[in-house]
Write a protein that holds these residues in place. Structure first.
Motif, PDB file in Angstrom:
ATOM      1  N   PHE A  55      58.307  -6.997 108.225  1.00  0.00           N
ATOM      2  CA  PHE A  55      57.829  -5.617 108.321  1.00  0.00           C
ATOM      3  C   PHE A  55      58.322  -4.950 109.611  1.00  0.00           C
ATOM      4  CE2 PHE A  55      54.441  -2.961 110.237  1.00  0.00           C
ATOM      5  CZ  PHE A  55      54.409  -1.913 109.321  1.00  0.00           C
ATOM      6  N   HIS A  56      58.246  -5.690 110.723  1.00  0.00           N
ATOM      7  CA  HIS A  56      58.662  -5.112 112.009  1.00  0.00           C
ATOM      8  C   HIS A  56      60.168  -4.926 112.117  1.00  0.00           C
ATOM      9  CE1 HIS A  56      54.550  -6.276 113.099  1.00  0.00           C
ATOM     10  NE2 HIS A  56      54.649  -5.288 113.970  1.00  0.00           N
ATOM     11  N   LEU A  57      60.929  -5.547 111.194  1.00  0.00           N
ATOM     12  CA  LEU A  57      62.395  -5.461 111.248  1.00  0.00           C
ATOM     13  C   LEU A  57      62.943  -4.408 110.294  1.00  0.00           C
ATOM     14  CD1 LEU A  57      63.109  -9.318 111.245  1.00  0.00           C
ATOM     15  CD2 LEU A  57      63.289  -7.771 113.208  1.00  0.00           C
ATOM     16  N   GLU A  58      62.074  -3.849 109.442  1.00  0.00           N
ATOM     17  CA  GLU A  58      62.547  -2.905 108.420  1.00  0.00           C
ATOM     18  C   GLU A  58      62.312  -1.474 108.874  1.00  0.00           C
ATOM     19  OE1 GLU A  58      60.672  -4.034 104.740  1.00  0.00           O
ATOM     20  OE2 GLU A  58      61.491  -6.062 104.920  1.00  0.00           O
ATOM     21  N   GLU A  59      63.429  -0.809 109.239  1.00  0.00           N
ATOM     22  CA  GLU A  59      63.320   0.522 109.839  1.00  0.00           C
ATOM     23  C   GLU A  59      62.607   1.537 108.958  1.00  0.00           C
ATOM     24  OE1 GLU A  59      67.325   1.617 110.939  1.00  0.00           O
ATOM     25  OE2 GLU A  59      67.472  -0.362 111.910  1.00  0.00           O
ATOM     26  N   GLU A  60      62.759   1.362 107.631  1.00  0.00           N
ATOM     27  CA  GLU A  60      62.127   2.359 106.748  1.00  0.00           C
ATOM     28  C   GLU A  60      60.607   2.202 106.683  1.00  0.00           C
ATOM     29  OE1 GLU A  60      63.706  -1.054 104.582  1.00  0.00           O
ATOM     30  OE2 GLU A  60      64.663   0.303 105.989  1.00  0.00           O
ATOM     31  N   CYS A  62      58.789   0.586 109.472  1.00  0.00           N
ATOM     32  CA  CYS A  62      58.154   0.416 110.794  1.00  0.00           C
ATOM     33  C   CYS A  62      59.173   0.716 111.905  1.00  0.00           C
ATOM     34  CB  CYS A  62      57.700  -1.047 110.897  1.00  0.00           C
ATOM     35  SG  CYS A  62      57.099  -1.536 112.511  1.00  0.00           S
ATOM     36  N   THR A  63      58.736   1.448 112.938  1.00  0.00           N
ATOM     37  CA  THR A  63      59.573   1.572 114.130  1.00  0.00           C
ATOM     38  C   THR A  63      59.089   0.474 115.067  1.00  0.00           C
ATOM     39  OG1 THR A  63      59.692   3.940 113.763  1.00  0.00           O
ATOM     40  CG2 THR A  63      60.411   3.147 115.921  1.00  0.00           C
ATOM     41  N   GLY A  64      59.808  -0.639 115.032  1.00  0.00           N
ATOM     42  CA  GLY A  64      59.329  -1.779 115.800  1.00  0.00           C
ATOM     43  C   GLY A  64      60.469  -2.630 116.332  1.00  0.00           C
ATOM     44  N   LEU A  82      56.603  -5.586 118.955  1.00  0.00           N
ATOM     45  CA  LEU A  82      56.203  -4.232 119.352  1.00  0.00           C
ATOM     46  C   LEU A  82      56.313  -3.281 118.177  1.00  0.00           C
ATOM     47  CD1 LEU A  82      58.692  -3.852 122.324  1.00  0.00           C
ATOM     48  CD2 LEU A  82      56.298  -4.532 122.481  1.00  0.00           C
ATOM     49  N   ARG A  83      55.516  -2.223 118.176  1.00  0.00           N
ATOM     50  CA  ARG A  83      55.752  -1.150 117.207  1.00  0.00           C
ATOM     51  C   ARG A  83      55.088   0.135 117.680  1.00  0.00           C
ATOM     52  NH1 ARG A  83      51.961  -4.400 114.431  1.00  0.00           N
ATOM     53  NH2 ARG A  83      49.970  -3.355 114.081  1.00  0.00           N
ATOM     54  N   LEU A  84      55.494   1.220 117.057  1.00  0.00           N
ATOM     55  CA  LEU A  84      54.827   2.491 117.326  1.00  0.00           C
ATOM     56  C   LEU A  84      53.709   2.645 116.304  1.00  0.00           C
ATOM     57  CD1 LEU A  84      57.822   4.889 118.089  1.00  0.00           C
ATOM     58  CD2 LEU A  84      56.748   3.142 119.528  1.00  0.00           C
ATOM     59  N   GLU A  85      52.567   3.146 116.758  1.00  0.00           N
ATOM     60  CA  GLU A  85      51.396   3.345 115.884  1.00  0.00           C
ATOM     61  C   GLU A  85      50.883   4.753 116.077  1.00  0.00           C
ATOM     62  OE1 GLU A  85      48.522   0.953 114.438  1.00  0.00           O
ATOM     63  OE2 GLU A  85      50.402   0.135 113.664  1.00  0.00           O
ATOM     64  N   LYS A  86      50.148   5.236 115.067  1.00  0.00           N
ATOM     65  CA  LYS A  86      49.563   6.578 115.157  1.00  0.00           C
ATOM     66  C   LYS A  86      48.051   6.450 115.356  1.00  0.00           C
ATOM     67  CE  LYS A  86      51.260  10.493 112.555  1.00  0.00           C
ATOM     68  NZ  LYS A  86      51.460  11.002 111.201  1.00  0.00           N
ATOM     69  N   SER A  87      47.506   7.198 116.305  1.00  0.00           N
ATOM     70  CA  SER A  87      46.057   7.177 116.536  1.00  0.00           C
ATOM     71  C   SER A  87      45.363   8.015 115.460  1.00  0.00           C
ATOM     72  CB  SER A  87      45.744   7.769 117.921  1.00  0.00           C
ATOM     73  OG  SER A  87      45.919   9.177 117.856  1.00  0.00           O
ATOM     74  N   PRO A  88      44.026   7.895 115.322  1.00  0.00           N
ATOM     75  CA  PRO A  88      43.320   8.735 114.337  1.00  0.00           C
ATOM     76  C   PRO A  88      43.554  10.229 114.575  1.00  0.00           C
ATOM     77  CG  PRO A  88      41.885   7.003 115.172  1.00  0.00           C
ATOM     78  CD  PRO A  88      43.142   6.951 115.998  1.00  0.00           C
ATOM     79  N   GLN A 124      61.548   4.750 126.234  1.00  0.00           N
ATOM     80  CA  GLN A 124      62.746   5.227 125.504  1.00  0.00           C
ATOM     81  C   GLN A 124      62.367   5.961 124.231  1.00  0.00           C
ATOM     82  OE1 GLN A 124      65.263   2.050 124.163  1.00  0.00           O
ATOM     83  NE2 GLN A 124      65.976   1.619 126.223  1.00  0.00           N
ATOM     84  N   GLN A 125      61.282   5.509 123.602  1.00  0.00           N
ATOM     85  CA  GLN A 125      60.806   6.104 122.345  1.00  0.00           C
ATOM     86  C   GLN A 125      59.936   7.328 122.602  1.00  0.00           C
ATOM     87  OE1 GLN A 125      61.623   4.860 119.189  1.00  0.00           O
ATOM     88  NE2 GLN A 125      62.975   3.501 120.323  1.00  0.00           N
ATOM     89  N   GLY A 126      59.763   7.697 123.865  1.00  0.00           N
ATOM     90  CA  GLY A 126      58.982   8.885 124.212  1.00  0.00           C
ATOM     91  C   GLY A 126      57.474   8.660 124.196  1.00  0.00           C
ATOM     92  N   MET A 127      57.041   7.397 124.244  1.00  0.00           N
ATOM     93  CA  MET A 127      55.600   7.111 124.209  1.00  0.00           C
ATOM     94  C   MET A 127      54.972   7.318 125.591  1.00  0.00           C
ATOM     95  SD  MET A 127      54.898   6.285 121.139  1.00  0.00           S
ATOM     96  CE  MET A 127      56.137   7.449 120.666  1.00  0.00           C
TER      97      MET A 127
END
Ligand SMILES: CC(C)(COP(=O)(O)OP(=O)(O)OC[C@H]1O[C@@H](n2cnc3c(N)ncnc32)[C@H](O)[C@@H]1OP(=O)(O)O)[C@@H](O)C(=O)NCCC(=O)NCCS
Length: 171
Positions: A55-60, A62-64, A82-88, A124-127
């Motif tokens: 899951f973490h390796l599949e760009e479509e 997960c951004t991870g 690592l991955r990017l997640e969205k808060s509520p 780098q990802q702007g987080m």
């Protein structure tokens, strides 16, 4: 060169079954160390853990990133997921999902290297925020995180969530 600098960090090879297996096995060992042997084994099947690495390796999906550390002789010494997640509220943040260092390579600064790498990638990802979860009695990890400026922001059952601002203006 410090001992930590002797480790080579690189992205996991997407199509390498052995590397995916190595990480999935260490995800299980992480759970066994953090929540206890029996619970750690029963929590997720090996197949679920392998799928989680994919899951973490599949760009479509997960951004991870899945990062592998090797010692000077090329042996795997630890991994970082690592991955990017969205808060509520709909805001993205950087999540350090798992970190594991093989027992014989501990106390050489490898976890510190992993956190440097995680924070650099999130920036780098702007987080603007790095977040991670662990058990409230994981003293080694809590010490590293607090030394690096992470603060406890949530507690639930026996778990804690820690966060660090990556924005120098609000850090
Ligand atoms: C937690 C873990 C990642 C630390 O990895 P590490 O590479 O040994 O950590 P470092 O060498 O970078 O340690 C940095 C600092 O953390 C603290 N620390 C690390 N291990 C410690 C321990 N066993 N006891 C107390 N403090 C510890 C120390 O302050 C250390 O600095 P020092 O060695 O100069 O005293 C490793 O022990 C591990 O893989 N544990 C099992 C899995 C786990 O808990 N993962 C995190 C949950 S997802």
């Amino acid at each position: 060169m410090s001992r930590a600098e002797a480790f080579h960090l690189r992205c996991l090879q997407k199509n390498c079954k052995e590397e995916i297996e190595w990480v999935a096995q260490r995800m299980r060992r992480t759970l066994m160390e953090v929540v206890g042997e029996q619970e750690g084994v029963e929590m997720y099947s090996m197949d679920w853990l392998r799928q989680r690495v994919h899951f973490h390796l599949e760009e479509e999906r997960c951004t991870g990133q899945v990062i592998l550390a090797e010692d000077a002789a090329g042996f795997p010494a630890g991994h970082l997921i690592l991955r990017l997640e969205k808060s509520p509220k709909g805001e993205f943040f950087g999540l350090i999902s798992t970190i594991y260092v093989e027992p014989k390579f501990r106390r050489q600064g490898l976890a510190g290297r992993f956190y440097d790498r995680a924070e650099a990638w999130f920036r780098q990802q702007g987080m603007e925020q790095a977040v991670t979860d662990t058990a409230d009695d994981n003293t080694p990890l809590l010490r590293i995180l607090q030394d690096r400026g992470f603060r406890i922001v949530e507690t639930a059952d026996s778990m804690v969530r820690l966060a660090k601002s990556l924005n120098p203006a609000t850090a």
